[in-house]
Design an enzyme around this catalytic site. Structure first.
Site, PDB file in Angstrom:
ATOM      1  N   HIS A 152      54.462  -1.802-110.752  1.00 24.70           N
ATOM      2  CA  HIS A 152      54.327  -0.983-111.957  1.00 24.70           C
ATOM      3  C   HIS A 152      52.906  -0.478-112.198  1.00 24.70           C
ATOM      4  O   HIS A 152      52.695   0.391-113.033  1.00 24.70           O
ATOM      5  CB  HIS A 152      54.778  -1.789-113.179  1.00 24.70           C
ATOM      6  CG  HIS A 152      56.263  -2.004-113.211  1.00 24.70           C
ATOM      7  ND1 HIS A 152      57.113  -1.241-113.995  1.00 24.70           N
ATOM      8  CD2 HIS A 152      57.067  -2.860-112.540  1.00 24.70           C
ATOM      9  CE1 HIS A 152      58.360  -1.646-113.826  1.00 24.70           C
ATOM     10  NE2 HIS A 152      58.365  -2.623-112.932  1.00 24.70           N
ATOM     11  N   ASP A 361      45.845   3.855-114.876  1.00 28.80           N
ATOM     12  CA  ASP A 361      47.160   3.396-115.346  1.00 28.80           C
ATOM     13  C   ASP A 361      48.201   3.717-114.287  1.00 28.80           C
ATOM     14  O   ASP A 361      48.141   4.785-113.665  1.00 28.80           O
ATOM     15  CB  ASP A 361      47.522   4.134-116.650  1.00 28.80           C
ATOM     16  CG  ASP A 361      48.241   3.235-117.641  1.00 28.80           C
ATOM     17  OD1 ASP A 361      48.959   2.322-117.203  1.00 28.80           O
ATOM     18  OD2 ASP A 361      48.085   3.454-118.855  1.00 28.80           O
TER      19      ASP A 361
HETATM   20  P1  ADQ Z   1      51.910  -1.049-119.882  1.00 34.25           P
HETATM   21  O1  ADQ Z   1      50.534  -1.311-119.356  1.00 34.25           O
HETATM   22  O2  ADQ Z   1      52.404  -1.997-120.881  1.00 34.25           O
HETATM   23  O3  ADQ Z   1      52.961  -0.946-118.691  1.00 34.25           O
HETATM   24  P2  ADQ Z   1      52.789   1.664-120.863  1.00 34.25           P
HETATM   25  O4  ADQ Z   1      53.421   2.334-119.709  1.00 34.25           O
HETATM   26  O5  ADQ Z   1      51.993   2.601-121.700  1.00 34.25           O
HETATM   27  O6  ADQ Z   1      51.816   0.469-120.475  1.00 34.25           O
HETATM   28  O7  ADQ Z   1      53.915   1.029-121.751  1.00 34.25           O
HETATM   29  C1  ADQ Z   1      53.621   0.407-122.971  1.00 34.25           C
HETATM   30  C2  ADQ Z   1      54.871   0.346-123.839  1.00 34.25           C
HETATM   31  O8  ADQ Z   1      54.615  -0.493-124.959  1.00 34.25           O
HETATM   32  C3  ADQ Z   1      55.268   1.715-124.366  1.00 34.25           C
HETATM   33  O9  ADQ Z   1      56.651   1.854-124.317  1.00 34.25           O
HETATM   34  C4  ADQ Z   1      54.768   1.687-125.809  1.00 34.25           C
HETATM   35  O10 ADQ Z   1      55.556   2.429-126.711  1.00 34.25           O
HETATM   36  C5  ADQ Z   1      54.881   0.214-126.148  1.00 34.25           C
HETATM   37  N1  ADQ Z   1      53.877  -0.099-127.183  1.00 34.25           N
HETATM   38  C6  ADQ Z   1      52.551  -0.058-127.049  1.00 34.25           C
HETATM   39  N2  ADQ Z   1      51.963  -0.365-128.233  1.00 34.25           N
HETATM   40  C7  ADQ Z   1      52.941  -0.609-129.126  1.00 34.25           C
HETATM   41  C8  ADQ Z   1      52.985  -0.961-130.513  1.00 34.25           C
HETATM   42  N3  ADQ Z   1      51.900  -1.157-131.246  1.00 34.25           N
HETATM   43  N4  ADQ Z   1      54.176  -1.108-131.098  1.00 34.25           N
HETATM   44  C9  ADQ Z   1      55.287  -0.907-130.379  1.00 34.25           C
HETATM   45  N5  ADQ Z   1      55.323  -0.566-129.087  1.00 34.25           N
HETATM   46  C10 ADQ Z   1      54.174  -0.425-128.447  1.00 34.25           C
HETATM   47  C11 ADQ Z   1      52.900  -1.077-117.258  1.00 34.25           C
HETATM   48  C12 ADQ Z   1      51.897  -0.207-116.519  1.00 34.25           C
HETATM   49  C13 ADQ Z   1      52.142   1.237-116.868  1.00 34.25           C
HETATM   50  C14 ADQ Z   1      53.591   1.619-116.534  1.00 34.25           C
HETATM   51  C15 ADQ Z   1      54.557   0.627-117.153  1.00 34.25           C
HETATM   52  C16 ADQ Z   1      55.996   0.869-116.689  1.00 34.25           C
HETATM   53  O11 ADQ Z   1      50.571  -0.601-116.851  1.00 34.25           O
HETATM   54  O12 ADQ Z   1      51.250   2.077-116.146  1.00 34.25           O
HETATM   55  O13 ADQ Z   1      53.849   2.910-117.060  1.00 34.25           O
HETATM   56  O14 ADQ Z   1      54.217  -0.698-116.800  1.00 34.25           O
HETATM   57  O15 ADQ Z   1      56.104   0.860-115.313  1.00 34.25           O
END
Ligand code: ADQ
Length: 518
Positions: A152, A361
């Site tokens: 991921h 990311d």
């Molecule tokens: P993450 O590093 O966790 O994932 P991301 O892809 O942005 O990063 O996903 C975060 C998720 O958490 C999003 O769905 C977001 O809405 C949710 N989130 C964040 N802050 C929040 C809050 N305060 N309240 C509610 N929800 C919140 C890892 C990798 C990424 C990759 C994903 C999926 O680092 O690059 O996109 O896995 O493969």
């Protein structure tokens, strides 16, 4: 065929839990329910318990970690060595032999427990950097099933990864997989380079040969449940949840710039706050007219680098507010808590600018959620780091270098001043991209590649390059969806599930909303 999913963290759904809107956890659960299966991983608890829970045709098999395992496998090697190095942060990489031994130990223990549960026709899908050596451990125990891995987060070049002690040994274990999925083509190239340079593998196109094994490498950019998110955002206009109502009241007519991230140094939160400060200093006429809302729930607070980031983000926001704020206007609000999907969708829709500027990311789902949540008649503008995997697909965003504070500041200005026609043009192209590569598309494409069998009757549409829209069914469907019209072929169950909303987890980074694997 039965599907076996393995991820670092497994959340067992409540018996009466309604289907929730979107996200990776839901997508994987749906796949398991479709084919019947097993989801295996860490319970999230420290202890000595191992248990199995049946929900319909899905078995959840979870095991606790001991405190020593949590320290070495999870906090140590996974999150203080692999996470920083995979995000190109050599300076933050903390390697301890004892952590690495703990990491291998947990993978061995998981393999021992899992091997006893595997049936001959199972297909096994393993997720993320915590579990890289798991397939090799399963093979050692005689498991011959097809095993796939999805990574991921970014995969750096061999030059960077090679600095990690034992990296060649670790990378070599990847040969035990039949299929390795990465987020982007760059990650695939880096991985193949690593296998060749560090392990002496032979490359034949997308296939890599190491010893007797052959592994296929492919990019599968992950998506979101676009339709579910769009509906949530549209509904937020009619039924504003409390935090959203309060935000609307306190903002009044002011414009809003939004950032949403786990509190993680890879997300570039401190640099983003500085860039917003720079924007206000360079464009004083904007002071009082616009605020930045940064939502950043803490994650991995036991890791010192994260505790330091927590402190720094407060300090920078406090300094900028003191320097630039007025008695009736606070330029930056940092909120360190998780919100429900419904509230999040509403915040995105209220914001004129989505500021997604990670230093690195894998993909970044927030960029996609922001676009999905926009009002098609008056959409906001996405400012996106070129170092997010999402930038490979979302070229119609304002692409920035997050290391360049001035560039990000100017992008904020450009976004806020962008004429509506231009905003709509960019939004339509971005929406098309995320809709045609949504979470269903990702899951289907991965499982088809892993099993070699088409898993659905629906045609799998290939991703299109941004800017090369074609007319036809999909474009028409997008337009009608974006306007909120009924979509043929979609069942009511899905929309009911969406209306039911999504409960926020108290630890979004770790339990995960969309990402159960962190
Ligand atoms: P993450 O590093 O966790 O994932 P991301 O892809 O942005 O990063 O996903 C975060 C998720 O958490 C999003 O769905 C977001 O809405 C949710 N989130 C964040 N802050 C929040 C809050 N305060 N309240 C509610 N929800 C919140 C890892 C990798 C990424 C990759 C994903 C999926 O680092 O690059 O996109 O896995 O493969």
């Amino acid at each position: 065929m039965r599907l076996v999913v393995v991820s670092n963290r497994v959340t067992i759904p409540d018996r009466h839990e309604k289907a929730t809107a979107g996200g990776l956890a839901v997508a994987l659960r749906e796949a398991l329910e479709k084919y019947g299966g097993l989801w295996f991983g860490w319970s999230g608890a420290v202890g000595e318990d191992t248990r199995q829970v049946q929900r319909g045709n899905v078995t959840y098999a979870v095991t606790d970690l001991t405190e020593a395992e949590r320290q070495s496998y999870y906090l140590g090697f996974s999150n203080r060595a692999l996470w920083p190095i995979m995000h190109y942060r050599l300076g933050l990489t903390e390697f301890q032999r004892s952590d690495y031994m703990g990491y291998l130990g947990v993978n061995r223990r998981f393999a021992r427990a899992l091997a006893g549960l595997i049936q001959p026709d199972d297909v096994i899908w393993i997720h993320d950097y915590h579990l890289i050596p798991l397939a090799a451990e399963l093979r050692r125990r005689g498991v011959t099933n097809r095993i796939g891995y999805f990574h991921h987060i970014p995969w750096p070049s061999a030059d960077v990864l090679g600095a990690l002690p034992f990296s060649a040994t670790l990378v070599r274990t990847l040969a035990a997989y039949d299929l390795i999925g990465m987020q982007t083509e760059l990650d695939v190239r880096n991985l193949i380079g690593g296998l060749v340079d560090l392990c002496g593998a032979r490359q034949e196109g997308r296939r890599v040969r190491l010893g007797a094994r052959e592994t296929l490498m492919q990019a599968f950019p992950i998506g979101i449940d676009v339709e579910a998110f769009r509906r949530l955002a549209a509904a937020s206009v009619r039924r504003a949840v409390t935090p959203l109502r309060a935000t609307r009241e306190s903002l009044g007519e002011r414009k809003l710039v939004i950032g949403v991230d786990r509190l993680d140094y890879s997300k570039g939160i401190v640099q983003r706050l500085e860039a917003f400060g720079q924007f206000l200093r360079s464009h004083p006429e904007q002071r009082g007219n616009v605020s930045l809302l940064q939502i950043a729930p803490p994650s991995r607070s036991d890791v010192p680098e994260y505790a330091e980031l927590d402190r720094m983000s407060d300090e920078v926001a406090g300094r900028l507010n003191a320097q630039l704020g007025e008695f009736d206007w606070t330029p930056i609000r940092v909120v360190k808590k998780a919100y429900s999907r419904t509230a999040l969708a509403g915040f995105y829709r209220r914001a004129q600018v989505g500021l997604v500027t990670p230093m690195r990311d894998g993909m970044n789902l927030v960029a996609k959620e922001y676009v999905a949540a926009q009002d098609p008649a008056d959409p906001g503008v996405l400012v996106l780091s070129r170092f997010a995997g999402a930038a490979q697909q979302m070229g119609e965003a304002l692409i920035v270098n997050p290391y360049d504070t001035h560039e990000v500041a100017e992008a904020i200005r450009t976004a806020l001043a962008m004429p509506k026609s231009e905003r709509i043009r960019r939004f339509e192209q971005l929406y098309h991209v995320i809709e045609t590569t949504d979470i269903d598309w990702w899951r289907r494409r991965y499982l088809e590649a892993l099993t070699g069998v088409p898993l659905s009757t629906g045609a799998v549409e290939p991703p299109r390059k941004t800017g090369t829209r074609t007319k036809g069914d999909s474009a028409t469907r997008r337009a009608s969806r974006a306007k909120g019209a009924a979509v043929p072929g979609r069942t009511d169950t899905k929309s009911r599930a969406v209306a039911a909303g999504h409960k926020a987890s108290p630890h979004p980074g770790d339990a995960g909303h969309s990402t159960p694997v962190r």
